[in-house]
Scaffold this active site. Structure first.
Site, mmCIF file in Angstrom:
data_model
loop_
_atom_site.group_PDB
_atom_site.id
_atom_site.type_symbol
_atom_site.label_atom_id
_atom_site.label_comp_id
_atom_site.label_asym_id
_atom_site.label_seq_id
_atom_site.Cartn_x
_atom_site.Cartn_y
_atom_site.Cartn_z
ATOM 1 C CG HIS A 1 -4.469 -7.230 17.705
ATOM 2 N ND1 HIS A 1 -3.096 -6.910 18.346
ATOM 3 C CD2 HIS A 1 -4.327 -7.258 16.450
ATOM 4 C CE1 HIS A 1 -2.424 -6.663 17.284
ATOM 5 N NE2 HIS A 1 -3.076 -6.983 15.966
ATOM 6 C CG HIS B 1 -0.253 -0.129 2.551
ATOM 7 N ND1 HIS B 1 0.372 0.835 3.239
ATOM 8 C CD2 HIS B 1 -0.396 -1.199 3.345
ATOM 9 C CE1 HIS B 1 1.052 0.514 4.380
ATOM 10 N NE2 HIS B 1 0.315 -0.784 4.325
ATOM 11 C CB CYS C 1 -1.997 -10.128 22.061
ATOM 12 S SG CYS C 1 -2.706 -9.548 20.812
ATOM 13 C CE LYS D 1 -4.634 -4.206 6.600
ATOM 14 N NZ LYS D 1 -4.067 -6.010 6.443
ATOM 15 C CE LYS E 1 -2.205 6.371 13.608
ATOM 16 N NZ LYS E 1 -1.970 5.739 14.926
ATOM 17 C CB CYS F 1 -4.859 -7.017 22.846
ATOM 18 S SG CYS F 1 -3.649 -6.171 21.620
ATOM 19 C CG HIS G 1 4.074 -1.456 2.062
ATOM 20 N ND1 HIS G 1 2.708 -1.969 1.888
ATOM 21 C CD2 HIS G 1 4.554 -1.892 3.291
ATOM 22 C CE1 HIS G 1 2.400 -2.861 2.979
ATOM 23 N NE2 HIS G 1 3.524 -2.990 3.922
ATOM 24 C CB CYS H 1 0.880 -7.946 19.815
ATOM 25 S SG CYS H 1 -0.466 -7.144 20.236
#
Length: 641
Positions: free
Chosen positions: A147, A19, A127, A299, A296, A144, A22, A130
């Site tokens: 997540h 994306h 987790c 996804k 931010k 977490c 990167h 993570c």
RNA sequence: GGCAGGGUAGCUCAGUUGGUGAGAGCGCGGGAUUCAUAACCCCGAGGUCGGCAGUUCAAAUCUGCCUCCUGCUACCA
């Protein structure tokens, strides 16, 4: 002797597809490398993919394929994408490469033999997302925070790397080495982090839980923790410990990273290097993140920008330019289509592209299609040349300081100078007098010559476009060496091909011509007012759906001086929300219950966050708006024609 | 809560060690021009430099307090 410059991108975790994040890191690294190469350095540019770990194993399982097949697939996506973005990396490493695995094992063994890796039983909350144990204090409502699910209680033996032993060393290193981490704020962040005692790093995962990784050389029951594995790619790629490349390039290694992986690169990695007996990296170069409309990019928010999609819209080189120019290196930056196109139009189309085009066109028209001869130069030429000699050096300094945005800003400033120079010299006037021919030649030569220098400076950012530009200037396809980015090296008499706009101007999406612009353009020029007017055929008019609407409610748009938002009945069984710029002339109460004319098939837009599905018609007398009303006996939804 | 970094023209941001009337690009308004991609060039409007207080002959720039945003980190400096 040439300067040596080794630079890496992070290796990208193949758990997600490529994306813009990167792409930015990789393009920035590519640009920095190409500039260094231009300045004469011997460069080496490494990128690649990170392919082990629990998340990969899970994703593979989910797709119903073997991990190896899974990583092959995604890794390939990265590998094939880079050439599309004009990335010229020297190597693409994968952590599943046998050489890399061997290297990791060798280094683990070395550190183990030194007694810096030990086995310890650990019980804690783990987790899966993570891939790490968490402290209870990190949890939010038992979950977490990253997540949103509860960690599992795990009890297991694991190997730990005695990282804490390096804390004092690392603190001292950061303190002495002011430029070790750039920009300095990230260095502060690391220093801050190191005020707390450093924990030893768990570097293994039991195979009972995870098999997808590099086996520990000293215990077959474990694989290596993915970060420990991944970081070593920077050295393994060069053939540590004895490879020629390693010997040559390692002492000059720079790492480009996003700020999200600062801790791994600023804390774990130097400790690992120290333990392995390797020199630490020369510089850690940290950049910020792209945000979309202030939030931010993620996804879960569904606002991830696909670089390949942007590439199709802007063109690869213009995308590279935008990314480099609009992000102050190290800071976060905002990304929108509009910003990108505005930058493109302003810098590339209007300023640089037009400069190239006008210089070449005038030269062709007046000097038989060739680069004109250079006559005697005057003050204006001297000043311009002076600015350019300094400017080239300034750009170089900005690049060496990892401030590509500054360098590009400066290039465009130089481009403006040439445009001003042309305007001052008025070659179109000179062309009218035979006796001014020598002067004309000098002016056009100077414009072309300076443009040539700009093309040279932008080559690392836009390699393909600047190649085209060189052809337009009759320079051939080869890049221009840095030492030739100085005035007077354009060859008079070289044939100039007919130019086509290098950066055709683009329309900002959604932005119609502003009323002011249209007014100005259509300002009647006394008698000949019909001359330039465009007449529409009836069918053009019929494309517009004009209807009678009934304003049911109306309110002011928050934080806007001009906008009112109305709920309008168009007889459609629902109310439309329509924004009008009439707040300076009408209160919401005055508009409520009125029957009005509405353009019903206007593309929906958002104004100050409010959806607008049409347009209420007003008469507009020099900005003073008066509502056009329909008689009360006409029902909502009735067509107007 | 602690620490760091921010809060400067409508928007995106520059502003070195405190010192000529606070800048750039985009946008906006006006002008000039026609070589060029309705481009370029010139001029202009617009800012209590987050707020308050202090140091100083002088502060966007230093100090203190307050406020908002972002990041890191957490009850401990």
């Amino acid at each position: 002797m040439n300067e040596i410059f080794y630079i890496t991108t992070p290796i990208y975790y193949v758990n997600s597809h490529p994306h813009i994040g990167h792409a930015y890191t990789t393009i920035a690294t590519d640009v920095l490398t190409r500039f260094r190469k231009l300045f004469g350095a011997d460069t080496y540019f490494l990128t690649g993919t990170d392919e082990h770990g629990q998340k990969i194993a899970e994703s593979a399982a989910k797709s119903g394929i073997e991990p190896q097949e899974f990583v092959d697939r995604i890794s390939q996506e990265f590998r094939v994408m880079w050439p599309h973005l004009h990335i010229e990396n020297d190597q693409f490493i994968r952590t599943t490469d046998p050489e890399h695995k061997a290297c990791v094992q060798q280094i683990l063994q070395k550190i183990y033999d030194q007694g810096e890796i030990y086995l310890k039983e650990y019980e804690g909350l783990y987790c899966v997302g993570c891939e790490r144990f968490m402290d209870e204090s990190e949890l939010v409502d038992g979950n977490c925070p990253d997540h949103q699910n509860p960690p599992e209680l795990h009890k297991e033996q694991n190997y730990f790397f005695g990282m804490s032993a390096y804390q004092d060393w690392l603190v001292a290193e950061l303190e002495q080495n002011e430029n070790w981490v750039y920009p300095a704020r990230y260095r502060n962040e690391l220093t801050q982090f190191l005020k707390a005692p450093l924990q030893d790093l768990c570097i293994s995962r039991p195979k009972s839980r995870l098999e997808w990784g590099i086996e520990l050389p000293f215990d077959k029951n474990f694989v290596t923790y993915v970060w420990f594995d991944a970081l070593l790619n920077y050295a393994s790629a060069l053939g540590w410990p004895d490879g020629e490349k390693y010997k040559k390039y390692w002492p000059h290694v720079h790492h480009t990273i996003g700020k999200d992986i600062l801790k791994t690169h600023g804390i774990y990695w130097p400790c690992m290097l120290k333990a392995a007996g390797m020199p630490v990296f020369k510089k850690l170069v940290v950049h910020g993140h792209w945000v979309v409309g202030g939030s931010k990019m993620s996804k879960s928010l569904g606002n991830v920008v696909d670089p390949l999609a942007m590439k199709d819209q802007l063109g690869v080189d213009a995308l590279r330019y935008f990314l480099m120019r609009d992000m102050s290196f190290g800071e976060d930056a905002n990304f929108t289509e509009e910003l990108a196109i505005t930058r493109y139009n302003g810098d590339l189309a209007n300023n640089l592209g037009n400069l190239l085009n006008r210089s070449i066109s005038m030269s062709r028209n007046n000097f038989e299609g060739c680069v004109p001869p250079l006559g005697e130069i005057g003050e204006l030429e001297k000043d311009l040349r002076n600015s350019f000699s300094k400017g080239v050096e300034t750009c170089r300094e900005y690049i060496l300081a990892f401030q590509p945005h500054r360098a590009l800003e400066h290039v465009v400033w130089l481009s403006s100078l040439v445009n001003k120079y042309i305007d001052n010299c008025k070659p179109w006037s000179l062309a009218k007098q035979k006796e001014d021919r020598e002067r004309l030649g000098t002016v056009l030569y100077t414009a072309l010559d300076m443009t040539r220098i700009l093309v040279g400076l932008l080559d690392p950012v836009m390699p393909e476009k600047m190649r085209e530009a060189r052809i337009s200037l009759g320079l051939g396809t080869e890049g221009i060496p840095f030492e030739k980015l100085t005035h007077g090296l354009l060859e008079s008499g070289t044939e100039l091909p007919k130019p086509t706009p290098l950066f055709p101007k683009m329309q900002v999406p959604g932005a119609e011509k502003t009323p002011a612009k249209i007014q100005q353009k259509e300002k009647p020029t006394s008698a000949a007012s019909d001359e330039g007017k465009e007449w529409f055929a009836l069918e053009d008019f019929q494309k517009m759906e004009l209807k009678v609407g009934h304003i049911r409610t109306c309110r002011k748009v928050e934080k806007s001086a001009k906008l009112l938002c109305s709920e309008v009945d168009l007889g459609e069984g629902r109310l439309r929300s329509i924004v009008s710029g009439a707040a300076e002339f009408y209160t919401p109460e005055e508009l409520t219950n009125r029957r009005v004319l509405v353009v019903a098939n206007l593309k929906t837009v958002k104004l100050m966050g409010e959806k607008s599905e049409g347009m209420i018609l007003f008469s507009d007398d020099k900005g003073k708006l008066i509502l056009i009303e329909a008689p009360d006996e006409v029902n909502p939804g009735v067509t107007v024609r």
